[in-house]
Design a protein around this motif. Structure first.
Motif, PDB file in Angstrom:
ATOM      1  N   ASP A 154      -2.170 -10.402  -4.554  1.00 48.30           N
ATOM      2  CA  ASP A 154      -3.494 -10.443  -5.584  1.00 48.30           C
ATOM      3  C   ASP A 154      -3.922 -10.693  -6.283  1.00 48.30           C
ATOM      4  O   ASP A 154      -4.012 -12.075  -7.366  1.00 48.30           O
ATOM      5  N   ALA A 155      -3.636 -10.070  -7.594  1.00 49.84           N
ATOM      6  CA  ALA A 155      -3.341 -10.094  -9.198  1.00 49.84           C
ATOM      7  C   ALA A 155      -1.771 -10.103  -9.663  1.00 49.84           C
ATOM      8  O   ALA A 155      -1.698  -9.096  -8.874  1.00 49.84           O
ATOM      9  N   LEU A 156      -1.571 -10.782 -10.210  1.00 48.21           N
ATOM     10  CA  LEU A 156      -0.536 -10.496 -11.341  1.00 48.21           C
ATOM     11  C   LEU A 156      -0.437 -10.362 -12.854  1.00 48.21           C
ATOM     12  O   LEU A 156      -1.340 -11.289 -13.580  1.00 48.21           O
ATOM     13  N   LYS A 157      -0.208  -9.215 -13.561  1.00 44.55           N
ATOM     14  CA  LYS A 157      -0.436  -9.021 -15.097  1.00 44.55           C
ATOM     15  C   LYS A 157       1.224  -8.186 -15.405  1.00 44.55           C
ATOM     16  O   LYS A 157       2.089  -8.202 -14.902  1.00 44.55           O
ATOM     17  N   PRO A 158       1.556  -8.478 -16.560  1.00 46.36           N
ATOM     18  CA  PRO A 158       3.319  -8.552 -16.961  1.00 46.36           C
ATOM     19  C   PRO A 158       3.604  -7.173 -16.003  1.00 46.36           C
ATOM     20  O   PRO A 158       3.421  -5.906 -16.893  1.00 46.36           O
ATOM     21  N   GLY A 159       4.489  -7.575 -15.818  1.00 47.34           N
ATOM     22  CA  GLY A 159       5.321  -6.291 -15.174  1.00 47.34           C
ATOM     23  C   GLY A 159       4.092  -5.382 -14.014  1.00 47.34           C
ATOM     24  O   GLY A 159       4.783  -4.729 -13.385  1.00 47.34           O
ATOM     25  N   ILE A 160       2.550  -5.726 -13.720  1.00 43.91           N
ATOM     26  CA  ILE A 160       2.535  -5.351 -12.670  1.00 43.91           C
ATOM     27  C   ILE A 160       1.947  -6.132 -11.792  1.00 43.91           C
ATOM     28  O   ILE A 160       1.115  -7.058 -12.104  1.00 43.91           O
ATOM     29  N   VAL A 161       1.454  -5.362 -10.048  1.00 44.97           N
ATOM     30  CA  VAL A 161       1.245  -6.263  -9.082  1.00 44.97           C
ATOM     31  C   VAL A 161       0.113  -5.279  -8.707  1.00 44.97           C
ATOM     32  O   VAL A 161      -0.138  -4.374  -8.432  1.00 44.97           O
ATOM     33  N   ILE A 162      -1.639  -5.913  -8.734  1.00 48.85           N
ATOM     34  CA  ILE A 162      -2.273  -5.842  -8.282  1.00 48.85           C
ATOM     35  C   ILE A 162      -3.066  -6.019  -7.003  1.00 48.85           C
ATOM     36  O   ILE A 162      -2.732  -7.122  -7.093  1.00 48.85           O
ATOM     37  N   ASN A 163      -2.946  -5.354  -5.726  1.00 52.70           N
ATOM     38  CA  ASN A 163      -3.540  -5.504  -4.556  1.00 52.70           C
ATOM     39  C   ASN A 163      -5.269  -4.973  -4.679  1.00 52.70           C
ATOM     40  O   ASN A 163      -5.724  -4.107  -4.667  1.00 52.70           O
ATOM     41  N   LEU A 164      -5.654  -5.861  -4.446  1.00 51.27           N
ATOM     42  CA  LEU A 164      -7.202  -5.561  -4.159  1.00 51.27           C
ATOM     43  C   LEU A 164      -7.700  -5.507  -2.570  1.00 51.27           C
ATOM     44  O   LEU A 164      -7.817  -6.208  -1.854  1.00 51.27           O
ATOM     45  N   LYS A 165      -8.171  -4.322  -2.509  1.00 49.88           N
ATOM     46  CA  LYS A 165      -8.377  -3.829  -0.752  1.00 49.88           C
ATOM     47  C   LYS A 165      -9.903  -3.505  -0.892  1.00 49.88           C
ATOM     48  O   LYS A 165     -10.783  -2.406  -1.431  1.00 49.88           O
ATOM     49  N   THR A 166     -10.390  -3.988   0.452  1.00 50.75           N
ATOM     50  CA  THR A 166     -12.043  -3.911   0.938  1.00 50.75           C
ATOM     51  C   THR A 166     -12.121  -2.806   1.679  1.00 50.75           C
ATOM     52  O   THR A 166     -10.681  -2.785   2.771  1.00 50.75           O
ATOM     53  N   THR A 167     -12.734  -1.359   1.732  1.00 45.25           N
ATOM     54  CA  THR A 167     -12.795  -0.408   2.628  1.00 45.25           C
ATOM     55  C   THR A 167     -13.738   0.014   3.041  1.00 45.25           C
ATOM     56  O   THR A 167     -14.831   0.223   2.290  1.00 45.25           O
ATOM     57  N   ALA A 168     -13.454   0.915   4.110  1.00 45.33           N
ATOM     58  CA  ALA A 168     -15.088   2.129   3.896  1.00 45.33           C
ATOM     59  C   ALA A 168     -14.672   3.395   3.399  1.00 45.33           C
ATOM     60  O   ALA A 168     -16.067   3.680   3.006  1.00 45.33           O
ATOM     61  N   ASP A 169     -13.889   3.713   3.231  1.00 41.29           N
ATOM     62  CA  ASP A 169     -14.051   4.537   2.768  1.00 41.29           C
ATOM     63  C   ASP A 169     -12.476   5.012   1.379  1.00 41.29           C
ATOM     64  O   ASP A 169     -11.890   4.699   2.018  1.00 41.29           O
ATOM     65  N   ALA A 170     -13.207   4.883  -0.074  1.00 41.55           N
ATOM     66  CA  ALA A 170     -11.719   4.585  -0.733  1.00 41.55           C
ATOM     67  C   ALA A 170     -11.361   5.646  -1.312  1.00 41.55           C
ATOM     68  O   ALA A 170     -10.672   6.077  -2.480  1.00 41.55           O
ATOM     69  N   THR A 171     -11.578   7.236  -0.664  1.00 42.75           N
ATOM     70  CA  THR A 171     -10.886   8.444  -1.434  1.00 42.75           C
ATOM     71  C   THR A 171     -10.158   8.111  -0.963  1.00 42.75           C
ATOM     72  O   THR A 171      -9.107   7.986  -0.477  1.00 42.75           O
ATOM     73  N   PRO A 172      -8.979   9.559  -1.666  1.00 42.73           N
ATOM     74  CA  PRO A 172      -7.862   9.645  -1.970  1.00 42.73           C
ATOM     75  C   PRO A 172      -7.175  10.368   0.565  1.00 42.73           C
ATOM     76  O   PRO A 172      -6.784  10.011   0.324  1.00 42.73           O
ATOM     77  N   ALA A 173      -8.484  11.114   0.198  1.00 40.30           N
ATOM     78  CA  ALA A 173      -7.687  11.461   1.744  1.00 40.30           C
ATOM     79  C   ALA A 173      -7.869  11.038   2.735  1.00 40.30           C
ATOM     80  O   ALA A 173      -7.213  10.768   3.755  1.00 40.30           O
ATOM     81  N   PHE A 174      -8.572   9.832   2.332  1.00 37.40           N
ATOM     82  CA  PHE A 174      -8.787   8.507   3.400  1.00 37.40           C
ATOM     83  C   PHE A 174      -7.630   7.772   3.513  1.00 37.40           C
ATOM     84  O   PHE A 174      -6.751   7.208   4.544  1.00 37.40           O
ATOM     85  N   GLN A 175      -7.155   7.050   2.206  1.00 34.32           N
ATOM     86  CA  GLN A 175      -6.660   6.199   1.718  1.00 34.32           C
ATOM     87  C   GLN A 175      -4.709   6.553   1.920  1.00 34.32           C
ATOM     88  O   GLN A 175      -4.203   6.302   2.133  1.00 34.32           O
ATOM     89  N   GLN A 176      -4.618   8.155   1.778  1.00 33.55           N
ATOM     90  CA  GLN A 176      -3.244   8.247   1.713  1.00 33.55           C
ATOM     91  C   GLN A 176      -2.295   7.960   2.749  1.00 33.55           C
ATOM     92  O   GLN A 176      -1.442   6.981   2.793  1.00 33.55           O
ATOM     93  N   ARG A 177      -3.606   8.448   4.073  1.00 30.30           N
ATOM     94  CA  ARG A 177      -2.397   8.127   5.407  1.00 30.30           C
ATOM     95  C   ARG A 177      -2.463   6.519   5.705  1.00 30.30           C
ATOM     96  O   ARG A 177      -2.310   5.802   6.522  1.00 30.30           O
ATOM     97  N   HIS A 178      -4.083   6.268   5.017  1.00 30.78           N
ATOM     98  CA  HIS A 178      -4.652   4.584   5.541  1.00 30.78           C
ATOM     99  C   HIS A 178      -3.131   3.467   4.851  1.00 30.78           C
ATOM    100  O   HIS A 178      -2.950   3.182   5.980  1.00 30.78           O
ATOM    101  N   PHE A 179      -2.737   3.881   3.805  1.00 32.26           N
ATOM    102  CA  PHE A 179      -1.811   2.799   3.087  1.00 32.26           C
ATOM    103  C   PHE A 179      -0.589   3.129   4.505  1.00 32.26           C
ATOM    104  O   PHE A 179      -0.218   2.264   4.221  1.00 32.26           O
TER     105      PHE A 179
END
Length: 248
Positions: free
Chosen positions: A128-153
């Protein structure tokens, strides 16, 4: 090998996630690619309306007046607007805004990858987006908490995206790309934002999962074979959790 601007390929009705991506990453494009029909003023507030009648002369005329554009509702527009404001106008989300601006956005990369057995496969990546040496992805979600995203990822195989994009961008640019970040933004109030970085461990896991498939693909392509299910009757055993239950 190389990078090029990602072409848009939308369905007749743009999904909320795709709309939010466009609004956040390429806001200057929004008026050229979307159209919003008027909502019924006698029902709930327009920004709360998510559907519109797809019949009648007014609908046909609206489509004719907006050829090639994607149709969105006022509710979709309001969601995308709130997502944009949460990222770019909330001082607490300054890091997210910085990651998503000032670099290259919405690009596609094409490259060759050599597997451990010497097979060469043609691959692509779509960050989605690039900066020198860094790749960034934008994700829309119903729940951005670590507890949900760890398994979701993991369930969504985002670590596969990490592998293809970091390997690809390193091959294409000749410069190491080892940092992979996600900007997760919620599509409901309060439109919370979280930033995650995936460690090298994810890349190692993805490599072990992906390489056998790439080697099989290369082998079948060389032999001009097509994938298919096993022939004949297969024995289908109960899943392990069911076996544990019945063996107690």
């Amino acid at each position: 090998m190389g990078l090029r601007k990602k072409g848009k390929d939308y369905s007749p009705e743009m999904s909320t996630g795709t709309l939010c991506h466009t609004v956040v990453l390429e806001p200057e494009q929004i008026d050229q690619i979307v159209a919003m029909p008027a909502m019924n003023p006698y029902k709930k507030p327009p920004e709360k309306q998510t559907k519109f009648v797809k019949s009648g002369k007014d609908w046909v005329r609206f489509q004719e007046e907006n050829p090639g554009k994607q149709i969105i509702s006022a509710g979709d527009y309001e969601t995308a607007k709130r997502v944009f404001e949460s990222i770019y106008e909330n001082p607490e989300h300054e890091e997210a805004a910085d990651l998503l601006t000032g670099g290259n956005v919405e690009v596609s990369g094409f490259y060759e990858y050599t597997t451990p057995d010497g097979s060469v496969v043609q691959l692509k990546c779509r960050p989605d987006a690039l900066k020198p040496g860094i790749v960034i992805n934008l994700k829309t979600t119903a729940d951005a908490t670590p507890a949900f995203q760890q398994r979701h990822f993991y369930d969504m195989c985002y670590h596969w995206s990490l592998f293809f994009e970091l390997e690809g961008l390193t091959a294409i640019t000749g410069k190491p790309h080892n940092i992979y970040k996600f900007v997760c933004v919620e599509t409901t109030p309060p439109y919370g934002v979280m930033i995650y970085e995936l460690p090298r461990e994810y890349r190692n896991i993805a490599e072990k999962e992906i390489i056998p498939s790439l080697e099989l693909y290369a082998s079948m392509k060389e032999k001009n074979q097509k994938p298919h299910y096993p022939r004949g009757t297969q024995m289908l055993y109960p899943p392990n959790f069911a076996r544990k239950t019945t063996n107690k």
